[in-house]
Design a protein around this motif. Structure first.
Motif, PDB file in Angstrom:
ATOM      1  N   TYR A   1       0.557  -1.254  -0.161  1.00 42.69           N
ATOM      2  CA  TYR A   1       0.038   0.069  -0.104  1.00 42.69           C
ATOM      3  C   TYR A   1       1.126   0.885  -0.032  1.00 42.69           C
ATOM      4  N   PHE A   2       0.508   2.688  -0.571  1.00 43.95           N
ATOM      5  CA  PHE A   2       1.204   3.626  -0.856  1.00 43.95           C
ATOM      6  C   PHE A   2      -0.313   4.074  -0.344  1.00 43.95           C
ATOM      7  N   LEU A   3       0.164   5.502   0.807  1.00 42.25           N
ATOM      8  CA  LEU A   3      -0.653   6.734   1.009  1.00 42.25           C
ATOM      9  C   LEU A   3      -0.305   7.643  -0.168  1.00 42.25           C
ATOM     10  N   TYR A   4      -0.834   8.260  -0.406  1.00 41.72           N
ATOM     11  CA  TYR A   4       0.003   9.932  -1.859  1.00 41.72           C
ATOM     12  C   TYR A   4      -1.056  10.686  -0.898  1.00 41.72           C
ATOM     13  N   THR A   5      -0.433  11.657  -0.886  1.00 44.13           N
ATOM     14  CA  THR A   5      -0.818  13.011  -0.751  1.00 44.13           C
ATOM     15  C   THR A   5      -0.814  13.850  -2.317  1.00 44.13           C
ATOM     16  N   PHE A   6      -1.540  14.210  -2.685  1.00 49.37           N
ATOM     17  CA  PHE A   6      -1.350  15.299  -4.021  1.00 49.37           C
ATOM     18  C   PHE A   6      -2.218  17.107  -3.726  1.00 49.37           C
TER      19      PHE A   6
END
Length: 240
Positions: free
Chosen positions: A176-181
Protein backbone atom coordinates in the motif's frame (compact mmCIF):
# COMPACT_ATOMS: atom_id res chain seq x y z
CA UNK A 1 -19.88 -62.14 13.01
CA UNK A 2 -16.44 -60.74 12.32
CA UNK A 3 -16.05 -58.32 9.42
CA UNK A 4 -14.02 -59.91 6.57
CA UNK A 5 -10.47 -58.59 6.44
CA UNK A 6 -10.86 -57.26 2.86
CA UNK A 7 -14.11 -55.45 3.69
CA UNK A 8 -12.54 -53.91 6.79
CA UNK A 9 -9.58 -52.63 4.76
CA UNK A 10 -11.93 -51.05 2.21
CA UNK A 11 -13.89 -49.42 5.04
CA UNK A 12 -10.74 -47.89 6.51
CA UNK A 13 -9.53 -46.72 3.07
CA UNK A 14 -12.92 -45.12 2.35
CA UNK A 15 -12.97 -43.36 5.70
CA UNK A 16 -9.47 -42.00 5.15
CA UNK A 17 -10.39 -40.82 1.65
CA UNK A 18 -13.52 -39.05 2.90
CA UNK A 19 -11.52 -37.41 5.69
CA UNK A 20 -8.88 -36.25 3.21
CA UNK A 21 -11.48 -34.80 0.81
CA UNK A 22 -13.31 -33.12 3.69
CA UNK A 23 -10.08 -31.65 5.00
CA UNK A 24 -9.18 -30.34 1.55
CA UNK A 25 -12.58 -28.70 1.13
CA UNK A 26 -12.33 -27.13 4.58
CA UNK A 27 -8.83 -25.83 3.84
CA UNK A 28 -10.03 -24.27 0.56
CA UNK A 29 -12.99 -22.59 2.27
CA UNK A 30 -10.78 -21.21 5.05
CA UNK A 31 -8.25 -19.97 2.49
CA UNK A 32 -10.96 -18.17 0.48
CA UNK A 33 -12.38 -16.59 3.64
CA UNK A 34 -8.87 -15.48 4.63
CA UNK A 35 -8.31 -13.91 1.19
CA UNK A 36 -11.67 -12.12 1.26
CA UNK A 37 -11.09 -10.83 4.79
CA UNK A 38 -7.59 -9.49 4.18
CA UNK A 39 -8.34 -8.13 0.69
CA UNK A 40 -10.85 -5.71 2.15
CA UNK A 41 -8.97 -4.70 5.29
CA UNK A 42 -6.66 -1.68 5.12
CA UNK A 43 -3.72 -1.53 7.52
CA UNK A 44 -4.10 1.11 10.22
CA UNK A 45 -1.57 3.46 8.62
CA UNK A 46 -3.73 3.69 5.48
CA UNK A 47 -7.04 4.49 7.19
CA UNK A 48 -6.31 8.07 8.27
CA UNK A 49 -5.41 11.32 6.56
CA UNK A 50 -1.75 12.30 6.36
CA UNK A 51 -1.40 15.77 7.94
CA UNK A 52 0.63 18.45 6.20
CA UNK A 53 0.69 22.24 6.40
CA UNK A 54 -1.96 22.85 3.73
CA UNK A 55 -4.40 20.43 5.33
CA UNK A 56 -3.69 21.61 8.88
CA UNK A 57 -4.28 25.23 7.85
CA UNK A 58 -7.57 24.32 6.19
CA UNK A 59 -8.66 22.46 9.32
CA UNK A 60 -7.64 25.38 11.55
CA UNK A 61 -9.93 27.63 9.48
CA UNK A 62 -12.89 25.29 8.94
CA UNK A 63 -12.73 22.84 11.83
CA UNK A 64 -15.40 20.13 11.69
CA UNK A 65 -16.97 21.97 8.73
CA UNK A 66 -14.01 21.02 6.51
CA UNK A 67 -15.45 19.49 3.35
CA UNK A 68 -14.18 16.11 2.18
CA UNK A 69 -15.67 14.03 -0.62
CA UNK A 70 -15.13 11.14 -2.96
CA UNK A 71 -17.16 9.54 -5.75
CA UNK A 72 -18.22 5.95 -6.28
CA UNK A 73 -15.79 4.85 -8.98
CA UNK A 74 -14.12 1.64 -10.07
CA UNK A 75 -11.54 0.56 -7.52
CA UNK A 76 -9.35 -1.62 -9.75
CA UNK A 77 -7.73 -1.04 -13.12
CA UNK A 78 -9.61 -2.50 -16.05
CA UNK A 79 -7.15 -1.91 -18.88
CA UNK A 80 -6.85 -4.98 -21.08
CA UNK A 81 -3.12 -5.41 -20.39
CA UNK A 82 -3.32 -4.70 -16.66
CA UNK A 83 -6.76 -5.87 -15.59
CA UNK A 84 -6.94 -6.00 -11.81
CA UNK A 85 -3.25 -5.17 -11.32
CA UNK A 86 -3.78 -2.01 -9.27
CA UNK A 87 -6.47 -0.56 -7.04
CA UNK A 88 -7.46 2.52 -5.07
CA UNK A 89 -9.49 1.31 -2.08
CA UNK A 90 -9.70 4.78 -0.54
CA UNK A 91 -9.41 8.37 -1.77
CA UNK A 92 -10.66 11.77 -0.65
CA UNK A 93 -10.71 15.22 -2.21
CA UNK A 94 -10.35 18.16 0.20
CA UNK A 95 -11.21 21.35 -1.75
CA UNK A 96 -10.37 23.90 1.01
CA UNK A 97 -6.89 22.40 1.26
CA UNK A 98 -6.60 22.01 -2.54
CA UNK A 99 -5.64 18.42 -1.88
CA UNK A 100 -6.26 14.81 -2.84
CA UNK A 101 -5.21 11.88 -0.70
CA UNK A 102 -5.46 8.32 -1.97
CA UNK A 103 -4.39 4.81 -1.10
CA UNK A 104 -2.78 2.97 -4.02
CA UNK A 105 -2.61 -0.82 -3.73
CA UNK A 106 -1.35 -3.88 -5.55
CA UNK A 107 -0.96 -7.50 -4.49
CA UNK A 108 1.96 -9.92 -4.71
CA UNK A 109 0.68 -11.48 -7.92
CA UNK A 110 0.83 -8.04 -9.59
CA UNK A 111 4.59 -7.93 -9.04
CA UNK A 112 4.97 -11.33 -10.67
CA UNK A 113 2.70 -10.38 -13.57
CA UNK A 114 4.49 -7.07 -14.23
CA UNK A 115 7.91 -8.76 -14.11
CA UNK A 116 6.65 -11.31 -16.63
CA UNK A 117 5.04 -8.67 -18.86
CA UNK A 118 8.26 -6.64 -18.96
CA UNK A 119 10.52 -9.67 -19.36
CA UNK A 120 12.48 -8.91 -16.20
CA UNK A 121 14.96 -11.52 -15.03
CA UNK A 122 14.73 -10.58 -11.35
CA UNK A 123 11.54 -10.52 -9.24
CA UNK A 124 10.23 -7.12 -8.19
CA UNK A 125 10.73 -6.27 -4.49
CA UNK A 126 7.89 -5.55 -2.11
CA UNK A 127 7.57 -2.36 -0.09
CA UNK A 128 9.45 -0.14 -2.54
CA UNK A 129 8.26 2.52 -4.97
CA UNK A 130 8.26 0.76 -8.32
CA UNK A 131 5.50 2.67 -10.10
CA UNK A 132 5.02 6.32 -10.93
CA UNK A 133 1.52 7.35 -9.88
CA UNK A 134 0.40 10.78 -11.06
CA UNK A 135 -2.92 12.59 -11.00
CA UNK A 136 -4.29 14.02 -14.25
CA UNK A 137 -7.06 16.62 -14.36
CA UNK A 138 -8.77 17.58 -17.61
CA UNK A 139 -10.45 20.98 -17.62
CA UNK A 140 -12.92 22.57 -20.02
CA UNK A 141 -11.95 26.05 -21.19
CA UNK A 142 -15.44 26.53 -22.65
CA UNK A 143 -17.74 25.05 -19.97
CA UNK A 144 -20.83 26.55 -21.64
CA UNK A 145 -20.17 24.48 -24.77
CA UNK A 146 -20.02 20.73 -24.10
CA UNK A 147 -19.80 19.74 -27.76
CA UNK A 148 -16.07 20.48 -28.09
CA UNK A 149 -14.78 18.30 -25.24
CA UNK A 150 -12.80 15.76 -27.25
CA UNK A 151 -9.40 14.44 -26.19
CA UNK A 152 -7.56 16.42 -28.85
CA UNK A 153 -9.61 19.59 -28.52
CA UNK A 154 -7.73 22.83 -27.88
CA UNK A 155 -10.49 23.77 -25.44
CA UNK A 156 -9.59 20.94 -23.05
CA UNK A 157 -6.44 21.30 -20.96
CA UNK A 158 -4.52 18.55 -19.23
CA UNK A 159 -2.65 19.09 -15.96
CA UNK A 160 -0.50 16.48 -14.23
CA UNK A 161 0.23 16.38 -10.47
CA UNK A 162 2.82 14.37 -8.56
CA UNK A 163 2.65 13.25 -4.93
CA UNK A 164 4.17 15.63 -2.38
CA UNK A 165 3.94 13.13 0.49
CA UNK A 166 4.21 9.35 0.50
CA UNK A 167 3.77 6.62 3.10
CA UNK A 168 4.11 2.86 2.52
CA UNK A 169 2.87 -0.23 4.32
CA UNK A 170 2.65 -3.94 3.53
CA UNK A 171 0.52 -6.89 4.57
CA UNK A 172 0.76 -10.58 3.76
CA UNK A 173 -0.93 -10.03 0.39
CA UNK A 174 -0.64 -6.35 -0.50
CA UNK A 175 1.65 -3.34 -0.78
CA UNK A 176 0.00 0.00 0.00
CA UNK A 177 1.03 3.59 -0.68
CA UNK A 178 -0.69 6.63 0.80
CA UNK A 179 -0.16 9.51 -1.64
CA UNK A 180 -0.90 13.19 -1.01
CA UNK A 181 -1.37 15.51 -4.00
CA UNK A 182 -1.29 19.26 -3.28
CA UNK A 183 -2.51 22.27 -5.29
CA UNK A 184 -5.37 20.18 -6.69
CA UNK A 185 -8.43 22.29 -7.52
CA UNK A 186 -11.72 20.68 -8.53
CA UNK A 187 -13.83 23.39 -10.16
CA UNK A 188 -16.91 23.49 -12.37
CA UNK A 189 -14.55 23.39 -15.34
CA UNK A 190 -12.95 20.10 -14.24
CA UNK A 191 -14.28 17.39 -16.51
CA UNK A 192 -12.49 14.32 -15.19
CA UNK A 193 -9.68 13.31 -12.85
CA UNK A 194 -7.76 10.05 -12.94
CA UNK A 195 -4.42 8.54 -11.99
CA UNK A 196 -1.88 7.35 -14.54
CA UNK A 197 0.33 4.41 -13.55
CA UNK A 198 3.73 3.87 -15.18
CA UNK A 199 6.43 1.35 -14.36
CA UNK A 200 9.58 3.09 -13.11
CA UNK A 201 9.98 6.43 -11.39
CA UNK A 202 11.15 8.47 -14.40
CA UNK A 203 8.60 7.60 -17.10
CA UNK A 204 8.09 9.13 -20.52
CA UNK A 205 4.64 10.67 -20.27
CA UNK A 206 4.35 10.92 -24.04
CA UNK A 207 3.89 7.17 -24.05
CA UNK A 208 0.71 5.52 -22.88
CA UNK A 209 0.39 4.61 -19.22
CA UNK A 210 0.53 1.01 -18.06
CA UNK A 211 -2.87 1.57 -16.46
CA UNK A 212 -5.20 4.36 -15.39
CA UNK A 213 -8.00 4.64 -12.88
CA UNK A 214 -10.71 7.29 -12.85
CA UNK A 215 -11.44 9.03 -9.55
CA UNK A 216 -13.64 11.95 -10.50
CA UNK A 217 -16.14 13.00 -13.16
CA UNK A 218 -18.14 16.19 -12.98
CA UNK A 219 -21.37 14.40 -13.95
CA UNK A 220 -21.12 11.94 -11.04
CA UNK A 221 -22.51 12.77 -7.57
CA UNK A 222 -20.15 13.61 -4.73
CA UNK A 223 -20.23 11.60 -1.52
CA UNK A 224 -19.44 13.58 1.62
CA UNK A 225 -16.92 12.14 4.09
CA UNK A 226 -16.59 13.09 7.73
CA UNK A 227 -13.34 13.65 9.56
CA UNK A 228 -12.64 10.97 12.14
CA UNK A 229 -11.66 11.81 15.70
CA UNK A 230 -8.17 10.53 14.96
CA UNK A 231 -7.90 12.84 11.93
CA UNK A 232 -9.04 15.86 13.94
CA UNK A 233 -6.56 15.16 16.72
CA UNK A 234 -3.67 14.76 14.26
CA UNK A 235 -4.56 17.95 12.39
CA UNK A 236 -5.06 19.99 15.56
CA UNK A 237 -1.63 18.98 16.87
CA UNK A 238 0.25 19.23 13.57
CA UNK A 239 3.35 21.38 13.84
CA UNK A 240 3.03 21.81 17.62
Amino acid sequence: MARPRKSYALFIAGALLRAAVGGLILAMVLFLLWRVYFSGMLPGSMKSLAPNEALANAYAEKGEALVLFDQVQGTVTRNEDSYGYFGVPRFVFIPEAKQLQLVFRYNNSTLKAVAKDLGLAEPLPRGEELFDVSLVLRRDLTPDDLTDNTDQSATVTKERFHPTLTAVDTTALYTYFLYTFDDVEITDATIVGYIDIYYGLTPDYTEGAMADLRLYHRDDPKREIKLTGKDEKALASFGK
